[in-house]
Motif scaffolding. Structure first.
Motif, PDB file in Angstrom:
ATOM      1  N   VAL A  20       0.838  -1.210   0.000  1.00  0.00           N
ATOM      2  CA  VAL A  20       0.000   0.000   0.000  1.00  0.00           C
ATOM      3  C   VAL A  20       0.867   1.252   0.000  1.00  0.00           C
ATOM      4  CG1 VAL A  20      -1.675   1.329   1.339  1.00  0.00           C
ATOM      5  CG2 VAL A  20      -1.960  -1.135   1.097  1.00  0.00           C
ATOM      6  N   ALA A  21       1.910   1.261   0.815  1.00  0.00           N
ATOM      7  CA  ALA A  21       2.799   2.424   0.875  1.00  0.00           C
ATOM      8  C   ALA A  21       3.461   2.681  -0.474  1.00  0.00           C
ATOM      9  CB  ALA A  21       3.860   2.210   1.956  1.00  0.00           C
ATOM     10  N   SER A  22       3.872   1.624  -1.152  1.00  0.00           N
ATOM     11  CA  SER A  22       4.520   1.773  -2.460  1.00  0.00           C
ATOM     12  C   SER A  22       3.548   2.315  -3.500  1.00  0.00           C
ATOM     13  CB  SER A  22       5.083   0.424  -2.919  1.00  0.00           C
ATOM     14  OG  SER A  22       6.022  -0.081  -1.990  1.00  0.00           O
ATOM     15  N   VAL A  23       2.327   1.795  -3.480  1.00  0.00           N
ATOM     16  CA  VAL A  23       1.313   2.263  -4.431  1.00  0.00           C
ATOM     17  C   VAL A  23       1.020   3.743  -4.218  1.00  0.00           C
ATOM     18  CG1 VAL A  23      -1.128   2.083  -5.041  1.00  0.00           C
ATOM     19  CG2 VAL A  23       0.253   0.017  -4.826  1.00  0.00           C
ATOM     20  N   LEU A  24       0.863   4.141  -2.965  1.00  0.00           N
ATOM     21  CA  LEU A  24       0.579   5.546  -2.675  1.00  0.00           C
ATOM     22  C   LEU A  24       1.732   6.446  -3.116  1.00  0.00           C
ATOM     23  CD1 LEU A  24      -1.078   5.377   0.864  1.00  0.00           C
ATOM     24  CD2 LEU A  24      -2.192   5.826  -1.323  1.00  0.00           C
ATOM     25  N   ALA A  25       2.958   6.008  -2.876  1.00  0.00           N
ATOM     26  CA  ALA A  25       4.115   6.817  -3.269  1.00  0.00           C
ATOM     27  C   ALA A  25       4.144   7.019  -4.781  1.00  0.00           C
ATOM     28  CB  ALA A  25       5.404   6.154  -2.791  1.00  0.00           C
ATOM     29  N   ILE A  26       3.861   5.966  -5.539  1.00  0.00           N
ATOM     30  CA  ILE A  26       3.883   6.069  -6.999  1.00  0.00           C
ATOM     31  C   ILE A  26       2.749   6.962  -7.502  1.00  0.00           C
ATOM     32  CG2 ILE A  26       3.582   4.764  -9.134  1.00  0.00           C
ATOM     33  CD1 ILE A  26       4.962   2.404  -7.719  1.00  0.00           C
ATOM     34  N   LEU A  27       1.542   6.729  -6.991  1.00  0.00           N
ATOM     35  CA  LEU A  27       0.389   7.506  -7.454  1.00  0.00           C
ATOM     36  C   LEU A  27       0.532   8.987  -7.114  1.00  0.00           C
ATOM     37  CD1 LEU A  27      -2.531   5.076  -6.512  1.00  0.00           C
ATOM     38  CD2 LEU A  27      -1.625   5.547  -8.791  1.00  0.00           C
ATOM     39  N   LEU A  28       1.024   9.284  -5.920  1.00  0.00           N
ATOM     40  CA  LEU A  28       1.144  10.685  -5.517  1.00  0.00           C
ATOM     41  C   LEU A  28       2.340  11.361  -6.173  1.00  0.00           C
ATOM     42  CD1 LEU A  28       0.064  10.259  -1.809  1.00  0.00           C
ATOM     43  CD2 LEU A  28      -1.199  11.382  -3.652  1.00  0.00           C
ATOM     44  N   LEU A  29       3.356  10.593  -6.530  1.00  0.00           N
ATOM     45  CA  LEU A  29       4.431  11.154  -7.351  1.00  0.00           C
ATOM     46  C   LEU A  29       3.870  11.593  -8.703  1.00  0.00           C
ATOM     47  CD1 LEU A  29       8.018   9.849  -7.807  1.00  0.00           C
ATOM     48  CD2 LEU A  29       6.641  10.311  -9.818  1.00  0.00           C
ATOM     49  N   LEU A  30       3.020  10.738  -9.279  1.00  0.00           N
ATOM     50  CA  LEU A  30       2.388  11.094 -10.554  1.00  0.00           C
ATOM     51  C   LEU A  30       1.480  12.310 -10.396  1.00  0.00           C
ATOM     52  CD1 LEU A  30       1.482   7.538 -11.910  1.00  0.00           C
ATOM     53  CD2 LEU A  30       3.340   9.032 -12.661  1.00  0.00           C
ATOM     54  N   ALA A  31       0.801  12.402  -9.248  1.00  0.00           N
ATOM     55  CA  ALA A  31      -0.047  13.572  -9.007  1.00  0.00           C
ATOM     56  C   ALA A  31       0.792  14.840  -8.939  1.00  0.00           C
ATOM     57  CB  ALA A  31      -0.837  13.384  -7.711  1.00  0.00           C
ATOM     58  N   GLY A  32       1.954  14.747  -8.290  1.00  0.00           N
ATOM     59  CA  GLY A  32       2.822  15.912  -8.190  1.00  0.00           C
ATOM     60  C   GLY A  32       3.353  16.369  -9.533  1.00  0.00           C
ATOM     61  N   THR A  33       3.673  15.414 -10.392  1.00  0.00           N
ATOM     62  CA  THR A  33       4.234  15.804 -11.692  1.00  0.00           C
ATOM     63  C   THR A  33       3.154  16.250 -12.671  1.00  0.00           C
ATOM     64  OG1 THR A  33       5.698  15.103 -13.482  1.00  0.00           O
ATOM     65  CG2 THR A  33       4.222  13.447 -12.624  1.00  0.00           C
ATOM     66  N   THR A  34       1.980  15.619 -12.637  1.00  0.00           N
ATOM     67  CA  THR A  34       0.920  16.041 -13.564  1.00  0.00           C
ATOM     68  C   THR A  34       0.315  17.383 -13.153  1.00  0.00           C
ATOM     69  OG1 THR A  34      -0.688  14.724 -12.305  1.00  0.00           O
ATOM     70  CG2 THR A  34       0.308  13.693 -14.226  1.00  0.00           C
ATOM     71  N   PHE A  35       0.338  17.673 -11.859  1.00  0.00           N
ATOM     72  CA  PHE A  35      -0.202  18.940 -11.368  1.00  0.00           C
ATOM     73  C   PHE A  35       0.504  20.128 -12.017  1.00  0.00           C
ATOM     74  CE2 PHE A  35       0.655  22.163  -7.914  1.00  0.00           C
ATOM     75  CZ  PHE A  35      -0.488  22.909  -8.140  1.00  0.00           C
ATOM     76  N   THR A  36       1.823  20.096 -12.001  1.00  0.00           N
ATOM     77  CA  THR A  36       2.560  21.221 -12.586  1.00  0.00           C
ATOM     78  C   THR A  36       2.879  21.003 -14.060  1.00  0.00           C
ATOM     79  OG1 THR A  36       4.475  22.662 -12.225  1.00  0.00           O
ATOM     80  CG2 THR A  36       4.845  20.306 -12.007  1.00  0.00           C
ATOM     81  N   GLY A  37       2.921  19.735 -14.492  1.00  0.00           N
ATOM     82  CA  GLY A  37       3.188  19.468 -15.900  1.00  0.00           C
ATOM     83  C   GLY A  37       2.115  20.035 -16.806  1.00  0.00           C
ATOM     84  N   HIS A  38       0.872  20.019 -16.326  1.00  0.00           N
ATOM     85  CA  HIS A  38      -0.223  20.580 -17.118  1.00  0.00           C
ATOM     86  C   HIS A  38      -0.018  22.074 -17.345  1.00  0.00           C
ATOM     87  CE1 HIS A  38      -4.239  22.390 -17.714  1.00  0.00           C
ATOM     88  NE2 HIS A  38      -4.490  21.278 -18.396  1.00  0.00           N
ATOM     89  N   ASP A  39       0.504  22.769 -16.336  1.00  0.00           N
ATOM     90  CA  ASP A  39       0.743  24.207 -16.492  1.00  0.00           C
ATOM     91  C   ASP A  39       1.764  24.483 -17.589  1.00  0.00           C
ATOM     92  OD1 ASP A  39      -1.040  24.747 -14.469  1.00  0.00           O
ATOM     93  OD2 ASP A  39       0.489  24.862 -12.905  1.00  0.00           O
ATOM     94  N   TRP A  40       2.810  23.664 -17.634  1.00  0.00           N
ATOM     95  CA  TRP A  40       3.823  23.866 -18.673  1.00  0.00           C
ATOM     96  C   TRP A  40       3.290  23.464 -20.048  1.00  0.00           C
ATOM     97  CZ3 TRP A  40       7.666  26.887 -17.682  1.00  0.00           C
ATOM     98  CH2 TRP A  40       8.200  26.971 -16.400  1.00  0.00           C
ATOM     99  N   ASN A  41       2.546  22.382 -20.114  1.00  0.00           N
ATOM    100  CA  ASN A  41       2.029  21.932 -21.406  1.00  0.00           C
ATOM    101  C   ASN A  41       1.025  22.918 -21.994  1.00  0.00           C
ATOM    102  OD1 ASN A  41       3.556  19.591 -21.255  1.00  0.00           O
ATOM    103  ND2 ASN A  41       1.914  18.397 -20.318  1.00  0.00           N
ATOM    104  N   SER A  42       0.228  23.524 -21.130  1.00  0.00           N
ATOM    105  CA  SER A  42      -0.795  24.462 -21.604  1.00  0.00           C
ATOM    106  C   SER A  42      -0.273  25.883 -21.752  1.00  0.00           C
ATOM    107  CB  SER A  42      -1.987  24.458 -20.641  1.00  0.00           C
ATOM    108  OG  SER A  42      -1.590  24.921 -19.354  1.00  0.00           O
ATOM    109  N   GLY A  43       0.923  26.138 -21.236  1.00  0.00           N
ATOM    110  CA  GLY A  43       1.484  27.482 -21.313  1.00  0.00           C
ATOM    111  C   GLY A  43       0.898  28.453 -20.311  1.00  0.00           C
ATOM    112  N   SER A  44       0.202  27.933 -19.287  1.00  0.00           N
ATOM    113  CA  SER A  44      -0.455  28.820 -18.324  1.00  0.00           C
ATOM    114  C   SER A  44       0.498  29.396 -17.286  1.00  0.00           C
ATOM    115  CB  SER A  44      -1.587  28.074 -17.609  1.00  0.00           C
ATOM    116  OG  SER A  44      -1.074  26.993 -16.854  1.00  0.00           O
ATOM    117  N   VAL A  45       1.739  28.894 -17.243  1.00  0.00           N
ATOM    118  CA  VAL A  45       2.693  29.420 -16.260  1.00  0.00           C
ATOM    119  C   VAL A  45       2.945  30.904 -16.505  1.00  0.00           C
ATOM    120  CG1 VAL A  45       5.047  29.259 -15.377  1.00  0.00           C
ATOM    121  CG2 VAL A  45       3.780  27.181 -15.925  1.00  0.00           C
TER     122      VAL A  45
END
Length: 332
Positions: free
Chosen positions: A122-147
């Motif tokens: 469970v700990a490993s799954v959460l770490a992977i999923l939340l790592l993806l959440a952290g990167t997609t959260f800000t990655g969307h800003d760069w991809n869309s140019g909203s930064v």
């Protein structure tokens, strides 16, 4: 309201409205729930009917072996014949209770055991999923140019970077802490109902869960800082995958100790310390294992503090590089 607080609230709303983040958060609940249900079902004690059937099967199995032994005593190393052979067989063949114990074994729900099994999963799954959440959260800003648009409203880049980092890390910490606490609370209730919950087990499991929440939060922060540095979700995921696979192979090829394997250190953070195999420990001067003459313990220990310093140094270097890069590089 303070301007920085308003900025934080804006980032929180942006974080919660990301479709990818919403799906990942749902997975953070669904996957541990599935693992918990499977764990509970796999450790379900047998019913009275199952026990009765098991006892009948055990008696039949014993009687079958007893009949065979009586008819073929030499196959069992018995030289006697007749009644003497039957008596010798009866003494040699285990009774029905031993058969029942052997064939009726089932896994018992014990929290200390689950910490190293389903808890780590469970700990490993959460770490992977939340790592993806952290990167997609800000990655969307760069991809869309909203930064660039965000910097029009808040030109101080230091504030923007730290606000995003706090939201990505804090959100992951909150979700992981709630999920891990709920996971162990449910397993604790089930173990208590089955009389397998020992004193101190639940608190020990909670502590493991809270350490895991910290690891998940650090993973989310790592995903964030790398994405802010490389300005691409794909690049961040690719680098992390490459490092996890190639890094372990490189360490093994070069002959570097497992002490420096990131996976070993992550396990040390979750389990509050772990052991790893070390050739240096396999010497005549090592600690001899009790009951095994000439056999020496070839394991060494990675403490929670050691792992924190080792992995934290990577996070610190990445964070500084990301922070400086965001403050100095042009934003498209």
């Amino acid at each position: 309201m303070n301007a920085y607080v308003r900025l934080l609230l804006v980032e929180v709303r942006r974080y919660l409205r990301r479709r990818a983040v919403q799906l990942l958060m749902a997975a953070c609940v669904a996957v541990p729930a599935f693992i918990g249900v499977v764990t509970i079902l796999n450790t379900q004690p047998p019913s009275d009917a199952d026990i009765a059937q098991l006892e009948r099967d055990a008696e039949m199995s014993r009687q079958s072996e007893l009949d065979y032994c009586t008819e073929n005593p030499t196959d069992w190393g018995i030289e006697a014949t007749g009644e003497d052979a039957a008596a010798a067989c009866a003494a040699q063949i285990p009774d029905a209770d031993e058969y029942a114990d052997e064939y009726g074994y089932y896994d018992t729900l014990r929290l200390r055991d689950e910490e190293s099994n389903s808890g780590v999963a469970v700990a490993s799954v959460l770490a992977i999923l939340l790592l993806l959440a952290g990167t997609t959260f800000t990655g969307h800003d760069w991809n869309s140019g909203s930064v660039s648009n965000q910097l029009l409203f808040e030109p101080r880049r230091t504030r923007v970077w730290t606000a995003k980092a706090l939201v990505a890390t804090g959100g992951a910490l909150l979700v992981a802490a709630v999920v891990m606490t709920a996971y162990w609370a449910v397993l604790g209730l089930v173990a208590g109902s089955r009389d397998t919950l020992a004193d101190g087990d639940l608190l020990h499991a909670f502590q493991m869960g809270w350490r895991s929440a910290g690891v998940a939060a650090a993973s989310a922060l790592l995903g964030f800082v790398l994405t802010m540095l490389f300005r691409s979700t794909v690049a961040t995921i690719g680098i992390l995958l490459g490092a996890s696979v190639a890094g372990s192979l490189l360490l093994a090829a070069v002959g570097i100790s497992e002490r420096w394997n990131p996976a070993v250190n992550l396990l040390a953070l979750i389990d509050n310390g772990t052991t790893y195999w070390s050739e240096d420990a396999c010497s005549d001067e090592g600690s001899e294992v009790d009951g095994y003459d000439g056999y020496y313990d070839c394991e060494e220990v990675v403490t929670f503090g050691d792992a924190s310093l080792y992995l934290g140094s990577f996070l610190l270097v990445g964070g500084v590089a990301s922070f400086v890069s965001f403050g100095r590089r042009d934003v498209p």
